[in-house]
Design an enzyme around this catalytic site. Structure first.
Site, PDB file in Angstrom:
ATOM      1  N   HIS A 140      25.973 -87.331  67.714  1.00  0.00           N
ATOM      2  CA  HIS A 140      25.830 -86.244  67.250  1.00  0.00           C
ATOM      3  C   HIS A 140      28.142 -86.591  66.628  1.00  0.00           C
ATOM      4  O   HIS A 140      28.232 -86.325  67.318  1.00  0.00           O
ATOM      5  CB  HIS A 140      25.996 -84.691  68.168  1.00  0.00           C
ATOM      6  N   ASN A 187      25.088 -88.815  72.078  1.00  0.00           N
ATOM      7  CA  ASN A 187      23.337 -88.999  71.218  1.00  0.00           C
ATOM      8  C   ASN A 187      23.892 -88.797  70.056  1.00  0.00           C
ATOM      9  O   ASN A 187      22.476 -88.729  68.745  1.00  0.00           O
ATOM     10  CB  ASN A 187      22.326 -87.382  71.753  1.00  0.00           C
ATOM     11  N   ASP A 240      34.580 -76.687  64.771  1.00  0.00           N
ATOM     12  CA  ASP A 240      32.934 -76.145  65.563  1.00  0.00           C
ATOM     13  C   ASP A 240      33.512 -75.061  67.234  1.00  0.00           C
ATOM     14  O   ASP A 240      34.414 -75.038  66.955  1.00  0.00           O
ATOM     15  CB  ASP A 240      31.642 -76.621  65.861  1.00  0.00           C
ATOM     16  N   GLU A 262      23.722 -82.195  65.642  1.00  0.00           N
ATOM     17  CA  GLU A 262      22.644 -82.871  66.566  1.00  0.00           C
ATOM     18  C   GLU A 262      21.573 -84.029  65.655  1.00  0.00           C
ATOM     19  O   GLU A 262      21.653 -83.869  64.988  1.00  0.00           O
ATOM     20  CB  GLU A 262      21.786 -81.527  67.174  1.00  0.00           C
TER      21      GLU A 262
HETATM   22  P1  PGA Z   1      33.362 -85.233  74.837  1.00  0.00           P
HETATM   23  O1  PGA Z   1      33.265 -85.056  73.549  1.00  0.00           O
HETATM   24  O2  PGA Z   1      34.817 -86.013  73.644  1.00  0.00           O
HETATM   25  O3  PGA Z   1      33.813 -85.027  75.636  1.00  0.00           O
HETATM   26  O4  PGA Z   1      32.998 -87.175  75.107  1.00  0.00           O
HETATM   27  C1  PGA Z   1      32.111 -85.803  72.257  1.00  0.00           C
HETATM   28  C2  PGA Z   1      31.186 -85.141  71.707  1.00  0.00           C
HETATM   29  O5  PGA Z   1      30.108 -84.455  72.335  1.00  0.00           O
HETATM   30  O6  PGA Z   1      31.422 -85.210  70.485  1.00  0.00           O
END
Ligand code: PGA
Length: 248
Positions: A139, A137, A68, A144
């Protein structure tokens, strides 16, 4: 196929386990196609891979695709995912930058960029292994809650909780882009193998939901249960709510 769960003692052990899986693939297939993720979780894995590369494991024939990119940030912006990848991983290795693909957050036409991204993955023969993180959450990439299992690369709105979580990297919450280009759930699930990394207590609940709950768009990571070769590599804290029945 149930998600395989591998539990490591510490985040450092998670990084070593993930890097060793990737190294194994590269030894077996030096021109492998790797899917990569940003976020804080894979940083140690990339550091471990940089070390392995400097000790002689060549990445010069690899092709990479990132999940992304923030919509509106170009690759020179310090918070762009292109910038992150160049600095956290690519620049320390012999990876050829022209073989690395991150969606272009400043493309003229988002739909065309997303289509081109999917076409490039297909032209390279598909992704051999996609490394993922997971949001609190549920995702994966910027898919999302509410994202469909057949979703493909597209422009999406970020949720308030993701904007809040990612604001730690920006000066002000208002500076966080509100949209992103993201590979879809179907795009990710077409990878031959998937490894998701999670560490820390604050991921425990969502990890258990993804592994044990019924696959549903309320937790996009739960759709990984439909993949035939998906492993979650977790530290003890992130694994603390996963039932023992799932530990491999
Ligand atoms: P993080 O992010 O590794 O900084 O916890 C993971 C994500 O949001 O996919």
């Amino acid at each position: 196929m149930p998600i395989q769960v591998k539990i490591c003692d510490t985040p450092d052990d998670v990084a070593r386990a993930a890097a060793s899986e990737i190294a194994g693939l590269v030894r077996q297939k030096p021109d492998a196609v790797l899917g990569l993720a940003t976020g804080s979780t894979p940083v140690k894995t990339y550091a471990e891979l940089v070390r392995m590369n400097q000790e002689g494991l060549s990445f010069s024939r690899l092709t990479t695709f990132n999940l992304d990119e923030y919509w509106g940030l170009d690759g020179t912006h310090p918070q762009s995912y292109r910038f992150f990848m160049n600095h956290a991983f690519f620049a320390g290795t012999d990876i050829q930058l022209w073989n690395t693909h991150v969606p272009n957050g400043t493309a003229v036409d988002a739909d065309l960029e997303c289509e081109a991204f999917e076409t490039r993955i297909r032209a390279c023969g598909g992704v051999d292994l996609w490394l993922l993180g997971i949001g609190r959450n549920g995702h994966i990439a910027f898919n999302e809650p509410g994202s469909a299992p057949d979703s493909r690369t597209r422009l999406v709105d970020l949720t308030k909780s993701t904007i809040a979580a990612n604001s730690r990297f920006f000066e002000r919450v208002d500076d966080v882009p509100k949209q992103a280009l993201t590979a879809g759930i179907a795009t990710i699930c077409e990878a031959k193998r998937i490894i998701l990394l999670a560490t820390g207590k604050d991921k425990a609940r969502v990890v258990a939901r993804a592994v044990q709950g019924v696959p549903h768009s309320s937790c996009p990571a739960s759709f990984l249960q439909t993949h035939s070769d998906c492993t979650f590599i977790l530290d003890r804290e992130a694994a603390s709510e996963v039932s023992a029945a799932f530990n491999s």
